[in-house]
Every structure is written in C-alpha cells, then in structure tokens.
Design an enzyme around this catalytic site. Structure first.
Site, PDB file in Angstrom:
ATOM      1  N   HIS A  49       0.848  -1.186   0.000  1.00 30.49           N
ATOM      2  CA  HIS A  49       0.000   0.000   0.000  1.00 30.49           C
ATOM      3  C   HIS A  49       0.891   1.246   0.000  1.00 30.49           C
ATOM      4  O   HIS A  49       2.102   1.144   0.211  1.00 30.49           O
ATOM      5  CB  HIS A  49      -0.961   0.006   1.212  1.00 30.49           C
TER       6      HIS A  49
HETATM    7  P1  TYD Z   1      -2.349  -3.994   7.632  1.00 28.93           P
HETATM    8  O1  TYD Z   1      -2.605  -2.603   7.145  1.00 28.93           O
HETATM    9  O2  TYD Z   1      -2.926  -5.129   6.844  1.00 28.93           O
HETATM   10  O3  TYD Z   1      -0.774  -4.237   7.765  1.00 28.93           O
HETATM   11  P2  TYD Z   1       0.344  -4.079   6.624  1.00 28.93           P
HETATM   12  O4  TYD Z   1      -0.314  -3.525   5.409  1.00 28.93           O
HETATM   13  O5  TYD Z   1       1.317  -3.097   7.171  1.00 28.93           O
HETATM   14  O6  TYD Z   1       0.921  -5.418   6.409  1.00 28.93           O
HETATM   15  O7  TYD Z   1      -2.838  -4.071   9.146  1.00 28.93           O
HETATM   16  C1  TYD Z   1      -3.200  -5.279   9.770  1.00 28.93           C
HETATM   17  C2  TYD Z   1      -4.341  -5.002  10.749  1.00 28.93           C
HETATM   18  O8  TYD Z   1      -3.907  -4.164  11.814  1.00 28.93           O
HETATM   19  C3  TYD Z   1      -5.515  -4.321  10.088  1.00 28.93           C
HETATM   20  O9  TYD Z   1      -6.690  -4.915  10.612  1.00 28.93           O
HETATM   21  C4  TYD Z   1      -5.433  -2.883  10.556  1.00 28.93           C
HETATM   22  C5  TYD Z   1      -4.739  -3.016  11.894  1.00 28.93           C
HETATM   23  N1  TYD Z   1      -3.898  -1.867  12.238  1.00 28.93           N
HETATM   24  C6  TYD Z   1      -4.280  -1.043  13.268  1.00 28.93           C
HETATM   25  O10 TYD Z   1      -5.329  -1.225  13.915  1.00 28.93           O
HETATM   26  N2  TYD Z   1      -3.478   0.010  13.595  1.00 28.93           N
HETATM   27  C7  TYD Z   1      -2.330   0.264  12.929  1.00 28.93           C
HETATM   28  O11 TYD Z   1      -1.619   1.231  13.269  1.00 28.93           O
HETATM   29  C8  TYD Z   1      -1.947  -0.606  11.839  1.00 28.93           C
HETATM   30  C9  TYD Z   1      -0.678  -0.352  11.057  1.00 28.93           C
HETATM   31  C10 TYD Z   1      -2.768  -1.650  11.521  1.00 28.93           C
END
Ligand code: TYD
Length: 140
Positions: A49
């Site tokens: 992303h």
């Molecule tokens: P996600 O965005 O899929 O992680 P990445 O793209 O960095 O691999 O996030 C995983 C889960 O964690 C999703 O349900 C959103 C949650 N999350 C939060 O609640 N707070 C945060 O600061 C982050 C980064 C993720």
C-alpha cells in the site's frame, strides 16, 4: 528516487547496546504511533500500500527483512538487517515488506494515528494518484 536510511547513534558500553530515538531530533517528525510486526509467516509479503500523507521510519530491531519502495516510476529494494538502521518512507510511496527472517521484528514509527482513509491499497489507483499529482505540479 532518493532512499533515506538513518544510522542511529548507539550508546554502547560493556553492558551492551542502547538506542534512543527522539522526535524532531533522531526522527524527522512527531511520533504519533508505534507498531511492530513479528512472527511473520514465511513467504508473506506485507504492506502493499501507499499513504497519501503519512511518514514512517521502519526499523528491523531484530532479524532481517527487505523493503521494496516504489514511487510509481522507480523501484528500490532496501535490506534492513541492523537494529541501528532506520528507513524513512514518505507519503506517496508504495511499499512492500518481505523475506522476513523467522526472528524478525519490524518496528514502525509513524507521524499520524491510524487512519484507513490515508491508505491507497490498489496499485493501479496508486499509479494514477502519483501521476495526477505530477501532472498538477507541471500545470502550475
Ligand atoms: P495492515 O494494514 O494489513 O498491515 P500491513 O499492510 O502493514 O501489512 O494491518 C493489519 C491489521 O492491523 C488491520 O486490521 C489494521 C490493523 N492496524 C491497526 O489497527 N493500527 C495500525 O496502526 C496498523 C498499522 C494496523
């Protein structure tokens, strides 16, 4: 694309190593959020992303992983293997984190609270977003 990698000051002595990070001093923004990933499953690619306005510093505080940075025109792969190294990832950069070692802990310092509306999770949308921004700068 300029990759900004910080080498943090290590306060080492006979007892071991310590790193301290202060906002606006070691980190170029106010730290509003900290999160970390661990126990990442083999062959998983995380991230995938971009953010419209968020700035982040990524630190692999244990183990190692790789970060792909993509500004829509150019891609760079940055290995993170040392707990004293920090990678700056600005807004409008597509990022992917991968090749996590089983012991990897990837710490992220973020300039804003979690806000899903700041995410661009579709790669084609990301390319359009950065290209529209470039066009509007050229027109100015
Ligand atoms: P996600 O965005 O899929 O992680 P990445 O793209 O960095 O691999 O996030 C995983 C889960 O964690 C999703 O349900 C959103 C949650 N999350 C939060 O609640 N707070 C945060 O600061 C982050 C980064 C993720």
């Amino acid at each position: 694309m300029k990759v900004i990698k910080y080498s943090f000051q290590i306060h080492g002595d006979a007892r071991g190593q310590l790193i301290a990070l202060e906002e606006f001093k070691d980190i170029p923004f106010q730290i509003k959020r900290v999160y970390y990933m661990y126990d990442t499953v083999k062959d998983v690619v995380r991230g995938k992303h971009a953010h419209k306005s968020l700035q982040q510093i990524l630190i692999c505080i244990h183990g190692k992983c790789k970060i792909l940075l993509d500004n829509g025109q150019e891609k760079k792969i940055v290995p993170l293997e040392k707990p004293y190294e920090g990678l700056f990832v600005g807004n409008d950069i597509w990022r992917e984190m991968y090749e996590f070692s089983p012991d990897a802990v990837l710490l992220v310092l973020a300039s804003e609270l979690y806000d899903e509306s700041d995410y661009i999770r579709d790669y084609e949308e990301f390319l359009e977003f950065v290209s529209d921004k470039k066009d509007s700068v050229i027109k100015k």
